[in-house]
Motif scaffolding. Structure first.
Motif, PDB file in Angstrom:
ATOM      1  N   SER A 192      21.293  -4.229  53.082  1.00 26.88           N
ATOM      2  CA  SER A 192      21.870  -4.888  52.308  1.00 26.88           C
ATOM      3  C   SER A 192      21.182  -6.234  51.905  1.00 26.88           C
ATOM      4  O   SER A 192      20.983  -6.743  50.886  1.00 26.88           O
ATOM      5  CB  SER A 192      23.403  -5.152  52.115  1.00 26.88           C
ATOM      6  N   ARG A 195      17.837  -5.662  50.263  1.00 18.60           N
ATOM      7  CA  ARG A 195      18.021  -5.273  48.803  1.00 18.60           C
ATOM      8  C   ARG A 195      18.399  -6.664  47.868  1.00 18.60           C
ATOM      9  O   ARG A 195      17.763  -6.657  46.911  1.00 18.60           O
ATOM     10  CB  ARG A 195      19.050  -4.305  48.727  1.00 18.60           C
ATOM     11  N   GLN A 199      16.049  -8.230  45.017  1.00 19.35           N
ATOM     12  CA  GLN A 199      16.524  -8.364  43.353  1.00 19.35           C
ATOM     13  C   GLN A 199      16.599  -9.641  43.015  1.00 19.35           C
ATOM     14  O   GLN A 199      16.166  -9.873  41.861  1.00 19.35           O
ATOM     15  CB  GLN A 199      17.890  -7.662  43.691  1.00 19.35           C
ATOM     16  N   THR A 475      15.312  -0.096  48.176  1.00 20.36           N
ATOM     17  CA  THR A 475      15.857  -1.482  48.530  1.00 20.36           C
ATOM     18  C   THR A 475      15.087  -2.417  47.706  1.00 20.36           C
ATOM     19  O   THR A 475      15.748  -3.521  47.373  1.00 20.36           O
ATOM     20  CB  THR A 475      16.266  -1.790  50.028  1.00 20.36           C
ATOM     21  N   ASN A 477      13.606  -2.174  44.629  1.00 24.22           N
ATOM     22  CA  ASN A 477      13.932  -1.859  43.491  1.00 24.22           C
ATOM     23  C   ASN A 477      12.655  -1.987  42.866  1.00 24.22           C
ATOM     24  O   ASN A 477      12.312  -2.811  41.625  1.00 24.22           O
ATOM     25  CB  ASN A 477      14.738  -3.087  42.661  1.00 24.22           C
TER      26      ASN A 477
END
Length: 620
Positions: A192, A195, A199, A475, A477
């Motif tokens: 997480s 990610r 992002q 993760t 993107n």
């Protein structure tokens, strides 16, 4: 007599004038002395004093109006105020600088807190109003102040970005200014964390510096696994590595480097270590593996499997195993294997006693080779269809009742490992399992090694050869090829690339547009794209074709100058063909003078010139 009288009057007049002149001079000097003394006492020595008879003129530049008034008042205490002539100037007031707008936003389980100084916002559009939906009934503490000054550049974009970030981060503190956004947050896991960082880095507005401090709790590693291999040439590698502290990680990596050449080793730090002597056990076993000449080492909690190379002599094998077993700390137990030479056919052919599963990049899975019986085939088929999708599995196995008893377990473990790959293969033999392929997860090798070590028990002679491909990492993107082209053209629709008239020179304002395109193009460096240049219909067709080619080349060169790898990007001029508006109007001609990005399919790429090498200079 009359002459004497006249002479007396003249003498008296001269004496009167002289006396008056002397008296006036004395008064002027005395007045100047007294006034200067008063000004020095009041620390107003910047003031100049001149006297003219009874008049006292004050000059100089006062720092402000209040100081000028204090000087006049002070001088009025020593001379008659009617005698004062105020010739002082007041220093022009410096322009008050606009304050630095900034916001601190804090979000936790108790609600949201806002503090800072911001420009005025329309009613109902304030930060607290925008965050009302994420508070979910919790309190929003609004301590924001406003100042009516011009909004600085990038402030609106930075604030909007920060509000969206706060929506996604339930435990975070975000500091916002026009030039920088600093985010401190807690994520649920290392995955997480990656990610979130990717992002945020992708969405940060141009011109705003992003500072991230995202922390993640240490994962629970179960089983606590380490998988280390060393070949006969001294090349070492980790398929999986676990440590409980930074010191443990450092010691394990140092022990690995002492066995042979190893590139970019890493070790995950987590919870679940089976013994405080984990690091010592790893160091002892690695030293033994080097002494043996190579092989593989697998730790699964306190169980250790050491598999020698098939070229190791029996004497060396027995000696090293005995020494390592004696040196291991309590709790740890070791199983050692001197394997026969492994030959992998990898086809599942009739002569090969093996099971082979392959997964294509499109997700199609083929299962070939040997299984013990029909019931096992049904179990394996059901597991594969659940793992990869019913329509994606093709089963072509045959029965062989002579297979080892644990064959089914080995096959299912291999299929579970194959599920961690985007594409690859799994080969199962009696004493050997091989997993090869490509994955978008950095920890795929760790996951596969942990799965095999847990499922296979003592017969842990396996090989994991997995390559990490950043383009497959979900993760991060990373946009698809279609998304790459779409995002670039969205930028062009909002702000087109403009050139100097009848030239391929890009205007300064258009440089900002290319900056934004470059940010996306850096994420799409493997995507085959074409930069298309177009003109209006004015002028000769040949000249327009040449100009459009130069402009397309100029855009490609501008991207290259911004450190975008342009090997997969071609530039082509289309001249006045394919207009998108009416060339009979000024607005239509302006629309037709444009740059477009297109995705090159295999068919289009074959019809397009080969991209120029990175070192070549585009046409001017």
């Amino acid at each position: 007599m009359r002459l004497k009288t006249i002479a007396a009057f003249c003498s008296a007049a001269v004496l009167s004038v002289g006396g008056a002149w002397l008296a006036a001079g004395w008064i002027e000097a005395r007045s100047a002395e007294v006034v200067n003394s008063k000004l020095i006492d009041g620390q107003h020595d910047w003031t100049s004093v001149t006297t003219d008879g009874l008049l006292v003129a004050l000059g100089g530049e006062a720092p402000d109006e209040a100081t000028r008034f204090r000087v006049v008042s002070a001088v009025g205490t020593v001379v008659d105020p009617d005698r004062i002539v105020d010739n002082m100037d007041v220093k022009p007031r410096e322009r008050i600088e606009a304050p630095r707008f900034s916001v601190e936003m804090l979000r936790n389980g108790e609600g949201v807190s806002l503090i800072g100084l911001i420009p005025p916002m329309d009613e109902g559009e304030g930060i607290a109003a925008q965050l009302g939906d994420i508070a979910k009934g919790a309190q929003i503490t609004d301590l924001l102040e406003t100042a009516n000054y011009p909004v600085p550049e990038n402030w609106v974009e930075a604030l909007e970005f920060s509000i969206e970030a706060l929506r996604d981060l339930e435990r975070s503190k975000i500091s916002v200014s026009a030039s920088q956004v600093e985010i401190t947050a807690i994520s649920d896991s290392p995955e997480s964390k990656r990610r979130i960082e990717a992002q945020l880095a992708r969405n940060v507005p141009s011109g705003v510096r992003l500072v991230l401090d995202i922390s993640a709790p240490r994962p629970v590693i179960t089983p606590f696994t380490l998988r280390f291999t060393l070949d006969a040439e001294g090349q070492a590698s980790f398929d999986a590595c676990s440590a409980d502290t930074e010191d443990s990680k450092t010691r394990i990596l140092r022990a690995a480097s002492l066995t042979g050449t190893i590139e970019s080793p890493d070790c995950a730090i987590g919870l679940g270590v089976p013994s405080p002597n984990w690091t010592k056990a790893v160091e002892v076993a690695m030293a033994g593996l080097k002494d043996m000449g190579g092989g593989s080492l697998t730790f699964s909690d306190a169980d250790i499997t050491m598999v020698a190379l098939d070229t190791t002599s029996q004497g060396t094998f027995d000696r090293v195993v005995g020494e390592v077993d004696a040196a291991l700390p309590d709790v740890f137990s070791m199983h050692a294997v001197l394997p026969e030479k492994v030959v992998v056919d990898g086809t599942g052919a009739e002569a090969a006693i093996e099971f082979v599963a392959t997964r294509s990049p499109e997700g199609l899975v083929q299962l070939r080779g040997r299984l013990p019986d029909d019931s096992t085939e049904q179990i394996v088929g059901s597991f594969a269809r659940a793992q990869f999708g019913t329509a994606n599995v093709y089963l072509a196995t045959r029965d062989d009742s002579s297979l080892p008893q644990n064959w089914s377990v080995r096959v299912l473990a291999a299929l579970e490992a194959l599920g961690s790959l985007e594409s690859g293969s799994a080969v199962v033999q009696k004493d050997y399992v091989e997993i090869r392929g490509v994955s978008g997860e950095k920890t795929a090798s760790d996951t596969i090694s942990r799965t095999l070590a847990d499922k296979l028990g003592e017969a842990e002679n396996f090989e994991v050869n997995v390559r990490y491909d950043v383009m497959l990492d979900t993760t991060l993107n990373i946009p698809t090829p279609e998304e790459c082209v779409s995002r670039i053209n969205q930028i062009l629709n909002a702000s087109k690339i403009v050139f100097e008239p009848s030239s391929s020179e890009i205007t300064e304002d258009a440089g900002r547009t290319i900056d934004k395109i470059a940010e996306i193009a850096k994420q799409c460096e493997r995507v085959r794209m074409e930069i298309g240049g177009y003109t209006d219909s004015q002028g000769r067709e040949e000249m327009n074709a040449a100009l459009s080619q130069k402009r397309a080349d100029a855009v490609r060169a501008a991207l290259q100058g911004r450190r975008v790898l342009t090997g997969s990007i071609t530039a082509k001029g289309y001249g006045e063909t394919d207009p998108i508006a009416d060339n009979d109007t000024a607005e239509g001609r302006e629309a037709n003078r444009r740059i477009e990005f297109k995705l090159l399919t295999d068919a289009r790429a074959a019809a397009t010139d080969k991209p120029e090498a990175e070192t070549e200079t585009p046409s001017e």
